[in-house]
Design an enzyme around this catalytic site. Structure first.
Site, PDB file in Angstrom:
ATOM      1  N   HIS A  92       0.637  -1.298  -0.129  1.00 42.18           N
ATOM      2  CA  HIS A  92      -0.089   0.280  -0.217  1.00 42.18           C
ATOM      3  C   HIS A  92       0.742   1.479  -0.009  1.00 42.18           C
ATOM      4  O   HIS A  92       0.514   2.402  -0.783  1.00 42.18           O
ATOM      5  CB  HIS A  92      -1.098  -0.104   1.244  1.00 42.18           C
ATOM      6  CG  HIS A  92      -2.046   0.958   1.018  1.00 42.18           C
ATOM      7  ND1 HIS A  92      -2.222   2.110   2.326  1.00 42.18           N
ATOM      8  CD2 HIS A  92      -2.939   1.491   0.094  1.00 42.18           C
ATOM      9  CE1 HIS A  92      -3.070   2.645   1.706  1.00 42.18           C
ATOM     10  NE2 HIS A  92      -3.381   2.574   0.678  1.00 42.18           N
TER      11      HIS A  92
ATOM     12  N   HIS B 153       1.225   3.957  -3.261  1.00 41.14           N
ATOM     13  CA  HIS B 153       0.968   5.631  -3.186  1.00 41.14           C
ATOM     14  C   HIS B 153       2.118   6.312  -3.528  1.00 41.14           C
ATOM     15  O   HIS B 153       2.195   7.694  -3.692  1.00 41.14           O
ATOM     16  CB  HIS B 153       0.303   5.907  -1.948  1.00 41.14           C
ATOM     17  CG  HIS B 153      -1.115   5.759  -1.664  1.00 41.14           C
ATOM     18  ND1 HIS B 153      -2.095   6.340  -2.241  1.00 41.14           N
ATOM     19  CD2 HIS B 153      -1.787   4.621  -1.158  1.00 41.14           C
ATOM     20  CE1 HIS B 153      -3.120   5.891  -2.044  1.00 41.14           C
ATOM     21  NE2 HIS B 153      -3.201   4.817  -1.348  1.00 41.14           N
TER      22      HIS B 153
ATOM     23  N   GLU C 172     -10.671  10.667  -5.277  1.00 42.42           N
ATOM     24  CA  GLU C 172      -9.719  10.366  -4.336  1.00 42.42           C
ATOM     25  C   GLU C 172      -9.176  11.594  -3.412  1.00 42.42           C
ATOM     26  O   GLU C 172      -8.964  11.034  -2.160  1.00 42.42           O
ATOM     27  CB  GLU C 172      -8.229   9.980  -5.272  1.00 42.42           C
ATOM     28  CG  GLU C 172      -6.977   9.460  -4.398  1.00 42.42           C
ATOM     29  CD  GLU C 172      -5.963   9.073  -5.256  1.00 42.42           C
ATOM     30  OE1 GLU C 172      -5.912   9.615  -6.495  1.00 42.42           O
ATOM     31  OE2 GLU C 172      -5.011   8.796  -4.916  1.00 42.42           O
TER      32      GLU C 172
ATOM     33  N   HIS D 279     -12.168  11.585  -0.419  1.00 46.04           N
ATOM     34  CA  HIS D 279     -11.436  10.222   0.468  1.00 46.04           C
ATOM     35  C   HIS D 279     -10.326  10.665   0.934  1.00 46.04           C
ATOM     36  O   HIS D 279     -10.213  10.148   2.172  1.00 46.04           O
ATOM     37  CB  HIS D 279     -11.132   9.200  -0.761  1.00 46.04           C
ATOM     38  CG  HIS D 279      -9.868   8.744  -0.391  1.00 46.04           C
ATOM     39  ND1 HIS D 279      -8.491   8.919  -0.795  1.00 46.04           N
ATOM     40  CD2 HIS D 279      -9.655   7.585   0.413  1.00 46.04           C
ATOM     41  CE1 HIS D 279      -7.740   8.063  -0.409  1.00 46.04           C
ATOM     42  NE2 HIS D 279      -8.309   6.986   0.191  1.00 46.04           N
TER      43      HIS D 279
ATOM     44  N   HIS E 152      -9.512  10.456   5.713  1.00 44.38           N
ATOM     45  CA  HIS E 152      -8.430   9.760   6.326  1.00 44.38           C
ATOM     46  C   HIS E 152      -8.286  10.835   7.290  1.00 44.38           C
ATOM     47  O   HIS E 152      -7.701  10.349   8.342  1.00 44.38           O
ATOM     48  CB  HIS E 152      -7.358   9.604   5.082  1.00 44.38           C
ATOM     49  CG  HIS E 152      -7.102   8.433   4.399  1.00 44.38           C
ATOM     50  ND1 HIS E 152      -6.505   7.189   4.927  1.00 44.38           N
ATOM     51  CD2 HIS E 152      -7.617   8.076   3.271  1.00 44.38           C
ATOM     52  CE1 HIS E 152      -6.780   6.140   4.073  1.00 44.38           C
ATOM     53  NE2 HIS E 152      -7.265   6.630   3.008  1.00 44.38           N
TER      54      HIS E 152
HETATM   55 CU1  CUO Z   1      -4.827   3.903  -0.276  1.00 43.67          CU
HETATM   56 CU2  CUO Z   1      -6.922   5.482   1.073  1.00 43.67          CU
HETATM   57  O1  CUO Z   1      -5.247   4.690   1.339  1.00 43.67           O
HETATM   58  O2  CUO Z   1      -6.024   5.382  -0.739  1.00 43.67           O
END
Ligand code: CUO
Length: 680
Positions: A197, A201, A338, A353, A357
């Site tokens: 992950h 990113h 996103e 999104h 977070h």
């Molecule tokens: Cu990978 Cu929310 O953490 O996009």
């Protein structure tokens, strides 16, 4: 701590230290008068760093050296974008190295490593450079804090590194079984999953120069890579007797799931914040992070996005209408949701999104009255540890599904490959007696902590992980080609659960969102009968085991050494997590295989010598996504009229094999050297 950056073709493991110009030192270093510290002795190679006219770094320098760094915070994104632009703009390697060394010495280490890694991954002259795994640089983000005091003790006792014992990470350190969600902590807290992950990113930043952000089908890849995370998570939940994840739809309702990560930051010497059960989200107003928004802002963005989905178009910042088309709609929606800089209208559709977070990551201290930093939800290297991550991403995924539900279903003509019929499918596990049974168990492996510790032990000190593993297996597919002559086919393999939480067979409507991609590869189909064999280690969604667990053995050369040239491509689902855990009795599954016409799906581009591992979830560096079909095809849309089960969905080029996953609750010793390195 040196950052390695050998030139092209340099595979030596030589230690390097940098001879830094006086002007690059911090005031404190100048005061102490220790310009060059070489802790590797004679053997180390000295690299003189050229003094250049440094670009203005005052903006990234405004983040304190001991502060946390979060990609989800707009202010931090701005600093990172500035630094990435500087790194990308350096005209040659020497200048890039020079400014990197300066930045390493002066800037916040998290910010530096992020921007430096992005630059390393995107500069053309660093394509073969060695990117240190973030788990070695910042083990604090992957390993429970209690291990570091143990590491200190062990290194002071066993001065001879060969006498040190690996420090075992206890299996139940973050919670007890009183917490139901703890049953799948082994999955959420898996090293490989969190590395994947983080790496995803890195490859796909939200902001930065066009060559960094503007990748082929960028928004769609955000949708698909995270949709598959949710599907895989749900299979893991079913394996452990848990219900599918509930999406976090109502921002006002208490969040049932608490999370106490037990991670300690070595940089700021404090514990990562926790979230108590039933925490309620609040409006965020934190001046030090330059962030202020209301939950209502998020609700407005959500409503506008729903409206766009149902009217079938979005409005760009300059008032143009952009239709959410069958082919490109999901990509636009991905950028909006996103969001990233490709979003056509951030003022209108916001930053839904990312702000989720933030709102969750600061739920414990929304107005900074306790001077606490963000929780694990604020960091891409740690947020998959927290159960709420999946609730939030399930909500995000449902918005994409809402769009997909507005599209016409695939017709049998769109699905079929006339003349091609799959006759049988079989899965054979290594050493397994029963065909079509996947076999899972626990395995242990080690990771070297020494590079990332805040003290300098001589030699390695290892952390020992216990993780899920499966026996390698082979697919055997029989295909008949009744056409005159050869054809190229694209084999697509998915795995899904047969039953739902109640043990009732799943309907297509439900099951399609649980299907996880296992592999996809082209084949030549000769006239008449063909037998296709393919090993699980070749999967197009995974990276090899050796890339997750480097330095498997302190004394022997490791398999990872052979893969050094591929170090830039760390993105990909970890091979050891390819198959969900299943159950001791054997969890009933359906293995789905489909062959489509490769001449229609193929993207013509040179892939010679490129790292294609993990391409299905990550894309390929500098290339187009290697499939013309929508990501997740054929399960990305609801079935046509009359399709209520997977079986009724089938055309002749598809096949279902009933299968099961049997889990054996025992721990196997580290698997050294015998896992296969041969890749397709
Ligand atoms: Cu990978 Cu929310 O953490 O996009």
């Amino acid at each position: 701590e040196p950052i390695f950056m050998p030139k092209e073709g340099d595979k030596s493991k030589k230690k390097i230290f940098f001879d830094v110009p006086k002007e690059y030192l911090t005031d404190r270093q100048k005061q102490l008068g220790t310009p060059v510290i070489n802790r590797f002795g004679e053997k180390a190679e000295r690299i003189a760093v050229r003094r250049i006219n440094l670009p203005d770094l005052s903006m990234p320098a405004s983040l304190g050296k001991r502060a946390g760094f979060s990609l989800f915070l707009p202010e931090h994104r701005k600093l990172a974008t500035r630094l990435i632009n500087v790194f990308m703009g350096m005209r040659n390697l020497d200048d890039f190295l020079s400014v990197s060394v300066y930045a390493r010495n002066h800037l916040n280490p998290y910010l530096f490593i992020y921007a430096y890694s992005v630059a390393l991954l995107h500069r053309t002259d660093t394509a073969s450079a060695h990117l240190p795994p973030v788990s070695e640089l910042f083990p604090e983000k992957f390993v429970t804090g209690s291990l570091f005091s143990q590491a200190r003790e062990e290194t002071s006792m066993a001065l001879d590194p060969t006498q040190r014992v690996p420090l075992e990470i206890p299996k139940d350190y973050s919670a007890s079984d009183l917490e139901e969600e703890h049953k799948i902590a082994y999955w959420r807290e898996d090293l490989g999953i969190n590395l994947h992950h983080w790496h995803w990113h890195l490859i796909h930043p939200f902001e930065g120069p066009r060559e960094v952000v503007g990748k082929d089908r960028r928004g769609e890849l955000f949708y698909y890579s995270h949709q598959q995370i949710i599907a895989r998570y749900n299979l893991e939940r079913l394996s452990n007797g848990l219900q599918r994840v509930r999406r976090l739809q109502n921002l006002r309702e208490p969040i049932k799931e608490g999370y106490f990560p037990k991670l300690d930051s070595l940089v700021s010497s404090r514990a990562w914040p926790s979230r108590a059960a039933n925490t309620v989200l609040s409006d965020i107003n934190r001046e030090s992070d330059q962030i202020q928004f209301d939950l209502q802002d998020m609700e407005r963005w959500r409503d506008r996005i729903y409206e766009a989905i149902h009217t079938g178009f979005v409005v760009s910042a300059d008032g143009r209408r952009i239709n959410l088309t069958e082919a490109g709609g999901v990509d636009v929606l991905g950028n909006i949701l996103e969001s990233n800089v490709l979003s056509p209208n951030r003022p209108l559709y916001g930053d839904l999104h990312n702000f989720g977070h933030i709102a969750i990551g600061f739920a414990h201290d929304p107005d900074n009255r306790h001077l606490e930093s963000f929780a694990v939800m604020g960091d891409a290297a740690t947020n998959m540890r927290d159960p709420v991550f999946y609730r939030w991403h399930s909500f995000v995924d449902d918005l994409f599904q809402e769009h997909k539900r507005t599209l016409p279903a695939y017709t049998p003509q769109q699905l079929d490959f006339p003349g091609i019929q799959i006759k049988s499918v079989e899965v054979l596990s290594a050493g397994g007696r029963k065909p079509n049974e996947f076999q899972t168990f626990w395995q242990q492996n080690d990771m070297d902590l020494s590079r990332g510790l805040d003290f300098s032990p001589r030699g390695s000190i290892f952390a020992r992980f216990t993780h899920l593993q499966h026996r390698p297996f082979t697919y055997r597919i029989q295909v008949e080609n009744t056409l005159a002559g050869q054809r190229e086919g694209y084999v697509r393999i998915f795995l899904g659960p047969k039953n739902d939480e109640r043990g009732v067979p799943m309907l297509f409507r439900d099951q399609r969102t649980f299907m996880i991609e296992l592999d996809k590869f082209p084949v030549t189909l000769n006239q008449r009968n063909n037998v296709i064999e393919r090993r699980s280690t070749m999967s197009s969604v995974t990276i090899p085991f050796e890339r997750t667990f480097r330095n498997l053995d302190q004394n022997r050369p490791t398999a990872a050494d052979a893969l050094d040239q591929f170090n830039f491509c760390g993105c990909g689902w970890p091979q050891h997590m390819l198959i969900p855990k299943g159950t001791p009795q054997g969890m009933p599954m359906q293995l789905f295989v489909m062959i489509t016409d490769y001449s229609k799906d193929k993207v013509n581009q040179p892939l010679e010598g490129m790292c294609k591992d993990g391409a299905a979830y990550c894309g390929i560096r500098g290339q187009l996504y290697p499939d013309k079909k929508p990501m997740g095809f054929p399960f990305d849309r609801p079935g046509r009229q009359g399709v209520d089960t997977l079986r009724s969905f089938l055309t002749r080029n598809m096949f279902i094999q009933e299968a099961s996953i049997r889990f054996q609750d025992r721990v196997e010793a580290p698997n050294r050297g015998n896992s296969t390195l041969i890749r397709g």
